[in-house]
Design an enzyme around this catalytic site. Structure first.
Site, mmCIF file in Angstrom:
data_model
loop_
_atom_site.group_PDB
_atom_site.id
_atom_site.type_symbol
_atom_site.label_atom_id
_atom_site.label_comp_id
_atom_site.label_asym_id
_atom_site.label_seq_id
_atom_site.Cartn_x
_atom_site.Cartn_y
_atom_site.Cartn_z
ATOM 1 N N CYS A 1 0.869 -1.175 0.000
ATOM 2 C CA CYS A 1 0.000 0.000 0.000
ATOM 3 C C CYS A 1 0.910 1.230 0.000
ATOM 4 O O CYS A 1 2.136 1.119 0.099
ATOM 5 C CB CYS A 1 -0.906 -0.001 1.234
ATOM 6 S SG CYS A 1 -0.006 0.126 2.795
ATOM 7 N N HIS B 1 4.158 1.779 10.966
ATOM 8 C CA HIS B 1 3.153 1.609 12.024
ATOM 9 C C HIS B 1 3.090 2.800 12.979
ATOM 10 O O HIS B 1 2.097 2.991 13.681
ATOM 11 C CB HIS B 1 3.463 0.350 12.851
ATOM 12 C CG HIS B 1 3.484 -0.906 12.050
ATOM 13 N ND1 HIS B 1 4.648 -1.493 11.610
ATOM 14 C CD2 HIS B 1 2.479 -1.687 11.600
ATOM 15 C CE1 HIS B 1 4.362 -2.591 10.923
ATOM 16 N NE2 HIS B 1 3.058 -2.728 10.904
ATOM 17 N N CYS C 1 3.126 5.979 8.385
ATOM 18 C CA CYS C 1 2.131 6.148 7.330
ATOM 19 C C CYS C 1 1.289 7.397 7.620
ATOM 20 O O CYS C 1 0.832 7.593 8.752
ATOM 21 C CB CYS C 1 1.229 4.916 7.273
ATOM 22 S SG CYS C 1 -0.204 5.109 6.196
ATOM 23 N N GLU D 1 0.914 -0.775 15.539
ATOM 24 C CA GLU D 1 0.164 0.436 15.180
ATOM 25 C C GLU D 1 -0.757 0.855 16.314
ATOM 26 O O GLU D 1 -0.850 2.047 16.652
ATOM 27 C CB GLU D 1 -0.652 0.193 13.907
ATOM 28 C CG GLU D 1 -1.452 1.430 13.465
ATOM 29 C CD GLU D 1 -2.422 1.157 12.336
ATOM 30 O OE1 GLU D 1 -3.550 1.667 12.398
ATOM 31 O OE2 GLU D 1 -2.044 0.433 11.386
ATOM 32 N N THR E 1 -5.820 0.994 11.062
ATOM 33 C CA THR E 1 -6.005 1.247 9.627
ATOM 34 C C THR E 1 -6.274 -0.014 8.823
ATOM 35 O O THR E 1 -6.903 0.047 7.759
ATOM 36 C CB THR E 1 -4.770 1.942 9.025
ATOM 37 O OG1 THR E 1 -3.614 1.133 9.251
ATOM 38 C CG2 THR E 1 -4.567 3.322 9.605
ATOM 39 N N CYS F 1 -7.939 2.766 6.345
ATOM 40 C CA CYS F 1 -7.527 3.466 5.123
ATOM 41 C C CYS F 1 -8.253 2.894 3.914
ATOM 42 O O CYS F 1 -8.648 1.725 3.893
ATOM 43 C CB CYS F 1 -6.015 3.415 4.943
ATOM 44 S SG CYS F 1 -5.373 1.857 4.325
ATOM 45 N N SER G 1 2.028 -5.694 2.986
ATOM 46 C CA SER G 1 3.465 -5.753 3.212
ATOM 47 C C SER G 1 4.139 -6.833 2.367
ATOM 48 O O SER G 1 5.271 -7.230 2.640
ATOM 49 C CB SER G 1 3.752 -6.013 4.699
ATOM 50 O OG SER G 1 3.049 -7.147 5.157
#
Length: 498
Positions: free
Chosen positions: A228, A291, A313, A343, A381, A409, A481
């Site tokens: 991403c 994260h 991010c 995260e 996210t 997201c 990832s």
């Protein structure tokens, strides 16, 4: 969900013939882009436009209207309201199209139309730049070619059947000339897209080529598979900084062992604990991974004198800001996510009030929050979007004074939605990603719920094709990832062995 097949290749390779057959067998819509260029060329021929005068051609474009209609399951091309399908296959029109298709104005006009047609569900489109320029995200890309000799013989036979005078050597020279012009034109030159499958039809029958392309459609790769935006950004930052000096990431840059190993070869090393951090010399470069981390760790890194590069991010940073502001206003923070995930730990570290993490109805029932007190609900996210909605609904039914911020997201939502749709449509599903990747694990759960024959693999080495002997179709997706090279290796391997 639409499915697009792009077939490119040089003149005379049989693109239109094959594309029509593929579309008919799959019951897809066939879009003959070459016919559109020929229709414009027909206008230039009829109106005696000097095709080597680009200004004259550009001006003439303003008077041309091309429309595509489907009548009796066949594509019909209309030029300014007149059906001209029967007049497009002459040698003069073909040669004119080869010259004028290189002009920017002509291409812009038709590419716009082709892209609109490409949005139609399930299409097969052929031409010379469909996979590289028009449908760059096509599900299947094929570069169909053949030797000059084979193409010349086909054209020679076609003209003889039409009782047209022709010379084989002249046809061969014409094909070579068109190849040169198509491959060397300034705008969208003819070339094989990087992700296109090369099919040389010189010694193949039409049926063999058709069947080969149809087999390719039985393996469906999700367009959203792989890195991403936030992960790619963090990985790129790590590689770039490792070019000059040894750098360190606070925790693995992403949850993928293959990427972490490769980064070590490029001077990027992982620090897993604060004790390890204390052994790193002052002034060293420390990268905060995608994260994110808590405010406390941010401050600690700066106070210790490290050169901090923040690769958090942007979508995660947005949650940090929301949590910071909402908690300062007195709201209790509720994070829908996996407690202990890096995260989520980072998000918790930006709250100034009580903070709770939930991931199920059971964990919500254990909460002891005053229902008169305002709560702010955010999400990890990469959390399962449908599950997030279900858990929010529980809060609403319980009567909490809640403010809900959907911080999943868009890339995660799209990835999960596409994975679900593909899993519904295939006999078997492959999910690629690290065992430690939370978002990949959620993808697996989503796919498994729709397709019982779903496998979770990390690399091509884990692929067991014997599991798919009874399958007629296979879907492939990958976590945020998972690097592109691993996805491509699995995709190629499945296509070869399926």
């Amino acid at each position: 969900m639409s499915y697009q097949i792009a077939i490119d290749g040089p003149a005379g390779a049989g693109k239109s013939t094959i594309a029509k057959r593929v579309a008919k067998k799959l019951d897809y819509i066939y879009v003959d882009t070459g016919a559109m260029y020929r229709a414009m060329a027909l206008y230039f021929v009829k109106n005696k436009i000097d095709i080597y005068d680009e200004l004259a051609v550009n001006e003439a474009c303003q008077n041309i209207d091309i429309a595509i209609k489907y009548e009796n399951d066949a594509q019909q091309v209309y030029l300014n309201g007149e059906n001209v399908t029967a007049f497009l296959r002459t040698e003069e029109v073909g040669n004119t199209a080869s010259v004028t298709s290189a002009y920017k104005k002509v291409r812009e006009k038709l590419v716009e139309l082709q892209r609109k047609l490409g949005k139609t569900n399930n299409v097969v489109m052929d031409g010379r730049d469909i996979g590289t320029h028009v449908l760059v995200d096509a599900d299947v890309k094929v570069y169909l070619t053949a030797s000059v000799e084979a193409r010349a013989q086909r054209r020679y036979k076609e003209l003889l059947e039409k009782n047209e005078e022709c010379n084989l050597e002249d046809i061969k020279a014409d094909i070579e000339d068109r190849d040169y012009r198509d491959m060397n034109r300034e705008i969208s030159p003819l070339r094989q897209a990087e992700d296109a499958i090369l099919v040389d039809s010189s010694d193949m029958t039409i049926e063999e080529v058709t069947d080969k392309i149809i087999r390719l459609t039985k393996v469906r790769l999700a367009k959203t598979a792989g890195f991403c935006f936030g992960v790619k950004r963090a990985v790129d930052i790590a590689y770039e900084n490792g070019k000059e000096n040894t750098v360190y990431t606070l925790g693995p840059i992403i949850h993928n062992e293959e990427v972490v190993k490769d980064l070590e070869k490029n001077n990027v090393f992982t620090i897993n604990t604060l004790e390890e951090l204390d052994k790193i010399q002052k002034g060293a470069t420390i990268i905060i991974r995608s994260h994110g981390v808590s405010r406390k760790i941010h401050q600690m890194l700066e106070e210790k004198g490290y050169n901090v590069i923040d690769a958090t991010c942007p979508f995660v940073k947005k949650i940090h800001k929301i949590v910071d502001e909402e908690s300062k206003s007195g709201a209790t923070i509720v994070i829908i996510g996996n407690d202990g995930h890096p995260e989520v730990e980072g998000i918790k570290g930006w709250s100034n009030t009580d903070t709770f993490v939930v991931d199920s109805e059971e964990s919500i029932n254990k909460l002891s929050i005053d229902k008169q007190k305002k709560i702010c609900i955010v999400s990890q996210t990469t959390f399962n979007y449908k599950k997030f909605e279900d858990l929010v609904e529980i809060f609403v039914k319980k009567g909490y004074n809640s403010s809900v911020r959907n911080t999943i997201c868009n890339a995660t939502e799209e990835r999960q939605k596409e994975a679900k749709e593909i899993a519904k449509a295939v006999d078997a599903m492959i999910v690629i990603g690290s065992n430690s990747s939370s978002n990949t694990r959620k993808l697996y759960e989503i796919c498994k719920s729709e397709c019982d024959n779903t496998a979770y693999i990390q690399t091509c080495n884990d692929l067991d094709m014997s599991l798919y002997k009874e399958s007629n179709s296979i879907g492939i997706t990958a976590g945020a990832s998972t690097p592109k090279n691993i996805i491509e290796e699995v995709h190629t391997n499945v296509r070869i062995k399926f």
